[in-house]
Design an enzyme around this catalytic site. Sequence first.
Site, PDB file in Angstrom:
ATOM      1  N   GLY A 146      -4.748  -1.824   5.238  1.00 20.99           N
ATOM      2  CA  GLY A 146      -3.975  -2.989   4.784  1.00 20.99           C
ATOM      3  C   GLY A 146      -4.638  -4.314   5.130  1.00 20.99           C
ATOM      4  O   GLY A 146      -4.787  -5.203   4.298  1.00 20.99           O
ATOM      5  N   ARG A 147      -5.088  -4.440   6.395  1.00 20.49           N
ATOM      6  CA  ARG A 147      -5.641  -5.731   6.838  1.00 20.49           C
ATOM      7  C   ARG A 147      -7.066  -5.974   6.352  1.00 20.49           C
ATOM      8  O   ARG A 147      -7.645  -7.013   6.628  1.00 20.49           O
ATOM      9  CB  ARG A 147      -5.547  -5.838   8.362  1.00 20.49           C
ATOM     10  CG  ARG A 147      -6.122  -4.671   9.137  1.00 20.49           C
ATOM     11  CD  ARG A 147      -5.678  -4.717  10.600  1.00 20.49           C
ATOM     12  NE  ARG A 147      -6.111  -3.557  11.354  1.00 20.49           N
ATOM     13  CZ  ARG A 147      -5.448  -2.414  11.433  1.00 20.49           C
ATOM     14  NH1 ARG A 147      -4.313  -2.271  10.761  1.00 20.49           N
ATOM     15  NH2 ARG A 147      -5.882  -1.416  12.171  1.00 20.49           N
ATOM     16  N   GLU A 166      -4.352  -6.380  15.336  1.00 18.12           N
ATOM     17  CA  GLU A 166      -3.802  -5.086  14.913  1.00 18.12           C
ATOM     18  C   GLU A 166      -4.884  -3.999  15.056  1.00 18.12           C
ATOM     19  O   GLU A 166      -4.582  -2.843  15.290  1.00 18.12           O
ATOM     20  CB  GLU A 166      -3.288  -5.168  13.461  1.00 18.12           C
ATOM     21  CG  GLU A 166      -2.282  -4.085  13.110  1.00 18.12           C
ATOM     22  CD  GLU A 166      -1.528  -4.344  11.818  1.00 18.12           C
ATOM     23  OE1 GLU A 166      -0.443  -4.953  11.861  1.00 18.12           O
ATOM     24  OE2 GLU A 166      -2.011  -3.942  10.743  1.00 18.12           O
ATOM     25  N   LYS A 217       9.917  -1.103  14.315  1.00 18.19           N
ATOM     26  CA  LYS A 217      10.434  -0.840  12.966  1.00 18.19           C
ATOM     27  C   LYS A 217      11.517   0.232  13.012  1.00 18.19           C
ATOM     28  O   LYS A 217      12.563   0.103  12.401  1.00 18.19           O
ATOM     29  CB  LYS A 217       9.300  -0.311  12.068  1.00 18.19           C
ATOM     30  CG  LYS A 217       8.428  -1.336  11.415  1.00 18.19           C
ATOM     31  CD  LYS A 217       7.644  -0.618  10.312  1.00 18.19           C
ATOM     32  CE  LYS A 217       6.326  -1.271  10.024  1.00 18.19           C
ATOM     33  NZ  LYS A 217       5.466  -0.449   9.157  1.00 18.19           N
ATOM     34  N   HIS A 255      -5.745 -32.840  18.535  1.00 20.75           N
ATOM     35  CA  HIS A 255      -4.593 -33.650  18.946  1.00 20.75           C
ATOM     36  C   HIS A 255      -3.414 -32.781  19.350  1.00 20.75           C
ATOM     37  O   HIS A 255      -2.299 -33.276  19.509  1.00 20.75           O
ATOM     38  CB  HIS A 255      -4.182 -34.580  17.798  1.00 20.75           C
ATOM     39  CG  HIS A 255      -5.274 -35.539  17.439  1.00 20.75           C
ATOM     40  ND1 HIS A 255      -5.405 -36.763  18.051  1.00 20.75           N
ATOM     41  CD2 HIS A 255      -6.298 -35.432  16.564  1.00 20.75           C
ATOM     42  CE1 HIS A 255      -6.466 -37.390  17.537  1.00 20.75           C
ATOM     43  NE2 HIS A 255      -7.032 -36.596  16.638  1.00 20.75           N
ATOM     44  N   LYS A 297       0.850  -1.197   0.000  1.00 23.82           N
ATOM     45  CA  LYS A 297       0.000   0.000   0.000  1.00 23.82           C
ATOM     46  C   LYS A 297       0.891   1.255   0.000  1.00 23.82           C
ATOM     47  O   LYS A 297       0.680   2.176  -0.764  1.00 23.82           O
ATOM     48  CB  LYS A 297      -0.908  -0.037   1.235  1.00 23.82           C
ATOM     49  CG  LYS A 297      -1.799   1.158   1.363  1.00 23.82           C
ATOM     50  CD  LYS A 297      -2.724   1.022   2.561  1.00 23.82           C
ATOM     51  CE  LYS A 297      -3.391   2.360   2.859  1.00 23.82           C
ATOM     52  NZ  LYS A 297      -4.246   2.318   4.038  1.00 23.82           N
ATOM     53  N   GLU A 315      10.494  -4.888   4.331  1.00 23.53           N
ATOM     54  CA  GLU A 315      10.497  -6.304   3.950  1.00 23.53           C
ATOM     55  C   GLU A 315      10.157  -6.471   2.474  1.00 23.53           C
ATOM     56  O   GLU A 315      10.851  -7.172   1.723  1.00 23.53           O
ATOM     57  CB  GLU A 315       9.455  -7.080   4.779  1.00 23.53           C
ATOM     58  CG  GLU A 315       9.774  -7.230   6.247  1.00 23.53           C
ATOM     59  CD  GLU A 315       9.185  -6.114   7.096  1.00 23.53           C
ATOM     60  OE1 GLU A 315       9.000  -4.994   6.579  1.00 23.53           O
ATOM     61  OE2 GLU A 315       8.931  -6.388   8.295  1.00 23.53           O
TER      62      GLU A 315
HETATM   63  O1  F6P Z   1       2.316  -4.261   9.987  1.00 26.01           O
HETATM   64  C1  F6P Z   1       1.980  -2.934   9.726  1.00 26.01           C
HETATM   65  C2  F6P Z   1       1.434  -2.740   8.344  1.00 26.01           C
HETATM   66  O2  F6P Z   1       1.294  -1.359   8.159  1.00 26.01           O
HETATM   67  C3  F6P Z   1       0.130  -3.460   8.103  1.00 26.01           C
HETATM   68  O3  F6P Z   1      -0.980  -2.807   8.604  1.00 26.01           O
HETATM   69  C4  F6P Z   1       0.145  -3.601   6.627  1.00 26.01           C
HETATM   70  O4  F6P Z   1      -0.786  -4.540   6.228  1.00 26.01           O
HETATM   71  C5  F6P Z   1       1.577  -4.017   6.396  1.00 26.01           C
HETATM   72  O5  F6P Z   1       2.300  -3.247   7.347  1.00 26.01           O
HETATM   73  C6  F6P Z   1       2.113  -3.846   5.005  1.00 26.01           C
HETATM   74  O6  F6P Z   1       2.117  -2.517   4.578  1.00 26.01           O
HETATM   75  P1  F6P Z   1       2.267  -2.150   3.052  1.00 26.01           P
HETATM   76  O7  F6P Z   1       1.144  -2.743   2.301  1.00 26.01           O
HETATM   77  O8  F6P Z   1       2.252  -0.652   3.016  1.00 26.01           O
HETATM   78  O9  F6P Z   1       3.590  -2.692   2.558  1.00 26.01           O
END
Ligand code: F6P
Length: 548
Positions: free
Chosen positions: A269-270, A355, A514, A386, A209, A215
């Site tokens: 995002g979520r 979150e 972060k 189990h 987003k 990452e």
């Molecule tokens: O973990 C924090 C967060 O901002 C989430 O809410 C989001 O889904 C994720 O990082 C990834 O963010 P982006 O889509 O901006 O890479």
Amino acid sequence: MALKSTNPTTTEAWKKLQAHFETIKSQHLKDMFSSDANRADELTLTWEDFYVDFSKNRVTKETVDLLIELANELDLKDAISKYFDGDIINATEGRAVLHTALRAPKDATVLVDGENVIPEVHEVKKKIEGFTNSVVSGEHKGHTGKAITDIVNIGIGGSDLGPAMVVDALQFYKNHLSTHFVSNVDGDHYQEVIKNLNPETTLFVIVSKTFTTQETLSNANSIRAWFLESQPKEAVASHFVAVSTNIESVKNFGIDEANIFPMKDWVGGRFSLWSAVGLSISLAVGYKHFESLLEGAHKMDEHFKTTDFNDNIPVISALLTVWYNNFFESESEAIIPYTQYLNQFATYLQQGIMESNGKSVDRDGKKVNYQTGTLIWGEPGTNSQHAFFQLIHQGTKLIPTDFIGYVESLYGNKDHHNKLMSNYFAQTEALMNGKTESEVLSELKEQSASDEEIKQLLAFKVFEGNKPTTSLLIQKLSPESLGKLIAMYEHKIFVQGIIWNIYSYDQFGVELGKQLAKSILKELTVDGIVGNHDTSTQNLISFFKDNC
Ligand code: F6P
């Protein structure tokens, strides 16, 4: 208009619930059933292909009425209108929360800053449809003229968990494309994913987003470098596409504007799998199924928006969480799907729920004096039986559990499905009834146990029971029913946030770690930079540097 702000514990309904709790807390579910022949019927909701039985919860009709009184006192109805109408209910980030607009029909109107967002939503859907069809049909070719065989989704958090869960859940409906997910910045993760891939037939979907997430950008850069080891620069255009709100940064990464699938900042995002973030879903199962998923979610939106709270599945479900969390003081909830297809469902909901509602400051910016977000966990049954069911049955913690099951299996193996579902029914019954001392005693006697053995074993074999469960029975796992199920939990999250008087749609809690990781990365990579840490962290960093 902003959401109202009221400390729920100051309401009349809360006080009544506290008094009512004193009468309920020692009642056993078994007795509640034996004293009320209509209980199961009264506490079951049916809607479309959903049968939701709340009756194995530690509530009476009066509890439900009081919980609804609480929702009314906190003006849940008004909050729901604001949610669907695009009001700035994510006040701390100054945004509307409109994942519901992503599944609204073409003729709907949802205004953001005076502009109807629906036409643009459908424009993006059209782009997803066109691209999906060309990749699936083989019309979209890789740089060397070969059709695409593999899709790699590169994203994390909401840009990974939703698509990954849905692709896994809908694998029965999948086409010939193989779909892979790279999320962790752990370099071994992407290496394992790409090691057997042919760059000539692979399409990479970078989903972020913000397009600033460490990452995702690290993985995208490393994967592009690997790709360019064997392919020319011009090949990037037919093998890399991106989903983002940050069009400039995507272009700077080297992706053509035509290959960018835009999204809006009012999609959290979520809650984003319904947007272009779901591109990998559409590619994996085909656009028609992706659309059915959205249609299912829209049906749940309508149910949630228009149904009286008494018959409203997400509302009742959310209020039950409040009941256990704030009155019984239970800390976690388990989600147990009796289908292997929903293997990633609890993991996905962990982000959605934790979150969103893992907050300790209310909408006035004051520290709350009551419990908020619950811990979410779970695994499919029967595997989980189990693994950790022992603790749910005989541990010291009260763990309200959602059982999700299907009437029909997808391949139609009746023998297996009956075995699977007999476990589902048996577990909810066993958790409710438990096993009394006298039942254990007669069982041991039947097994001809000696008095000595009975004395030794009796206490260990007793099950208290009275463990609350909600049973969701859905006709069949399909894109549409999955859309309904996910949207049900999304609205449950919303209702909980309203009751707890918190802002559910920001996530500042993930920022601190972060920021620290960024400065520690410098210490790990640039000689001579030493941070100011506590001795434990300093020793760990030194040990790592000295030994790597
Ligand atoms: O973990 C924090 C967060 O901002 C989430 O809410 C989001 O889904 C994720 O990082 C990834 O963010 P982006 O889509 O901006 O890479």
